[in-house]
Motif scaffolding. Structure first.
Motif, mmCIF file in Angstrom:
data_model
loop_
_atom_site.group_PDB
_atom_site.id
_atom_site.type_symbol
_atom_site.label_atom_id
_atom_site.label_comp_id
_atom_site.label_asym_id
_atom_site.label_seq_id
_atom_site.Cartn_x
_atom_site.Cartn_y
_atom_site.Cartn_z
ATOM 1 N N ASP A 1 -1.435 -12.627 -0.336
ATOM 2 C CA ASP A 1 -0.796 -13.656 0.473
ATOM 3 C C ASP A 1 -1.635 -13.911 1.717
ATOM 4 O O ASP A 1 -2.411 -13.045 2.136
ATOM 5 N N ILE A 2 -1.465 -15.089 2.284
ATOM 6 C CA ILE A 2 -2.097 -15.342 3.573
ATOM 7 C C ILE A 2 -1.498 -14.376 4.586
ATOM 8 O O ILE A 2 -0.279 -14.208 4.662
ATOM 9 N N HIS A 3 -2.356 -13.721 5.346
ATOM 10 C CA HIS A 3 -1.877 -12.739 6.324
ATOM 11 C C HIS A 3 -1.045 -13.449 7.394
ATOM 12 O O HIS A 3 -1.341 -14.590 7.766
ATOM 13 N N PRO A 4 0.018 -12.794 7.877
ATOM 14 C CA PRO A 4 0.827 -13.455 8.912
ATOM 15 C C PRO A 4 0.024 -13.869 10.132
ATOM 16 O O PRO A 4 0.346 -14.879 10.783
ATOM 17 N N ARG B 1 2.323 1.208 -3.181
ATOM 18 C CA ARG B 1 1.226 1.998 -3.722
ATOM 19 C C ARG B 1 -0.074 1.717 -2.975
ATOM 20 O O ARG B 1 -0.954 2.578 -2.872
ATOM 21 N N ARG B 2 -0.198 0.503 -2.460
ATOM 22 C CA ARG B 2 -1.462 0.133 -1.812
ATOM 23 C C ARG B 2 -1.247 -1.100 -0.939
ATOM 24 O O ARG B 2 -0.437 -1.971 -1.269
ATOM 25 N N CYS B 3 -1.962 -1.145 0.173
ATOM 26 C CA CYS B 3 -1.944 -2.327 1.039
ATOM 27 C C CYS B 3 -3.340 -2.513 1.621
ATOM 28 O O CYS B 3 -3.910 -1.575 2.182
ATOM 29 N N GLU B 4 -3.896 -3.712 1.464
ATOM 30 C CA GLU B 4 -5.216 -4.035 1.999
ATOM 31 C C GLU B 4 -5.109 -5.270 2.887
ATOM 32 O O GLU B 4 -4.345 -6.194 2.580
ATOM 33 N N GLU B 5 -5.872 -5.279 3.968
ATOM 34 C CA GLU B 5 -5.897 -6.422 4.881
ATOM 35 C C GLU B 5 -7.348 -6.832 5.122
ATOM 36 O O GLU B 5 -7.898 -6.621 6.193
ATOM 37 N N PRO B 6 -7.993 -7.432 4.110
ATOM 38 C CA PRO B 6 -9.416 -7.765 4.239
ATOM 39 C C PRO B 6 -9.673 -8.852 5.269
ATOM 40 O O PRO B 6 -8.833 -9.733 5.491
ATOM 41 N N ILE C 1 -6.122 -12.247 4.613
ATOM 42 C CA ILE C 1 -5.031 -12.133 3.652
ATOM 43 C C ILE C 1 -4.499 -10.705 3.670
ATOM 44 O O ILE C 1 -5.086 -9.810 4.290
ATOM 45 N N VAL C 2 -3.382 -10.498 2.983
ATOM 46 C CA VAL C 2 -2.848 -9.164 2.749
ATOM 47 C C VAL C 2 -2.628 -9.023 1.250
ATOM 48 O O VAL C 2 -2.177 -9.971 0.588
#
Length: 293
Positions: free
Chosen positions: A190-193, A236-241, A284-285
């Motif tokens: 998703d688009i990061h807030p 299980r996982r969260c990425e914020e590239p 994104i997230v």
């Protein structure tokens, strides 16, 4: 209606940069340069006289228009696809639902990994393109809060770049959990807030040429977690590239036109401030959740 004023946007970039300076990221020379630039911007008639009244467009209407060019160059695809591939690459092939499938970009990726494809989207125009892209998929019209599939019918749900258009995450997460088998996975990009707050909202031109933005909502990171936990989905996982640093920006454009390039072209009016304001900010997230037993 949304009132978009380019001067307000550029001044906001200056303010974000100055806030970072206040916490020690930049020196006195940078601050003085920003204040001097603000004074110049306030006298810039190009910016002062270019405000727009912009229509807020529903996802169905917006994506009907956007479907014609949706698969054109999109830098966000290059950020979320490697992460989605990395996550689903560790999962066995099964029945995979591409929720808000759009033109079938992710469905094609999943089909290439041996999954049997289900897809749902509220846009008939997007569904038509998805069916062409993945002929063996079962693509149906539907809403993310009322998925047209039975309980426990899928092993994997993937939803890419769509939940910012959902007013609330809880009913969507509940539906994802409903159609999953116990132990099944949900993968969301998703688009990061922070990106939504900076104006990453899809622009479209209405048939009469008027500017419009697809209805978009800012969901905080905690909103995703709370909605998932209430649906018995554990993280299980969260990425914020982050997007790659573009380096020094080009000099300011001669004009604020075309509107379709707002807010990106507006950064050229204050390139140092824009770079300082967005440096290190996630684009994104990406989430991986798993349904409990």
């Amino acid at each position: 209606m949304i009132y978009e004023h380019p001067l307000a946007y550029v001044l906001a970039l200056e303010g974000m940069a100055l806030m970072r300076s206040f916490t020690g990221e930049h020196d006195r020379a940078f601050v003085e340069a920003r204040l001097a630039e603000i004074r110049r911007l306030l006298d810039d008639e190009t910016l002062a006289n270019a405000a727009r009244e912009v229509a807020r467009v529903s996802t169905v209407d917006g994506y009907r228009i956007w479907s014609r060019t949706y698969d054109d160059a999109n830098s966000t695809f290059a950020i979320d696809e490697p992460l989605i591939e990395d996550i689903v690459g560790g999962l066995p092939a099964g029945v995979a639902l591409d929720a808000a499938c759009g033109t079938g970009r992710i469905a094609a990726l999943l089909a290439g990994r041996g999954h049997r494809i289900l897809g749902v989207d509220s846009s008939p125009d997007m569904l038509a393109k998805a069916r062409e892209r993945v002929p063996d998929g079962d693509f149906r019209p539907g809403d993310l809060t009322r998925l047209p599939f039975p309980d426990g019918s899928t092993d994997l749900v993937v939803c890419s770049l769509a939940l910012t258009h959902a007013p609330s995450l809880e009913p969507v997460m509940a539906e994802f959990a409903r159609v999953l088998r116990p132990g099944g996975h949900v993968v969301i990009s998703d688009i990061h807030p922070e990106g939504v707050a900076r104006g990453i909202v899809p622009p479209v031109r209405l048939p009469d040429g008027r500017p419009g933005r697809v209805a978009t909502y800012q969901h905080r990171i905690g909103d995703y977690v709370r909605a998932a936990l209430r649906a018995n989905l554990r993280v299980r996982r969260c990425e914020e590239p982050q997007a790659a640093d573009p380096g020094p920006r080009e000099p300011r454009p001669a004009s604020v036109e075309p509107w379709d390039l707002w807010p990106w072209c507006l950064a050229g009016f204050a390139p140092e401030a824009a770079r300082a304001a967005t440096k290190g900010s996630p684009t994104i997230v990406v989430w991986e959740f798993q349904l409990g037993s």
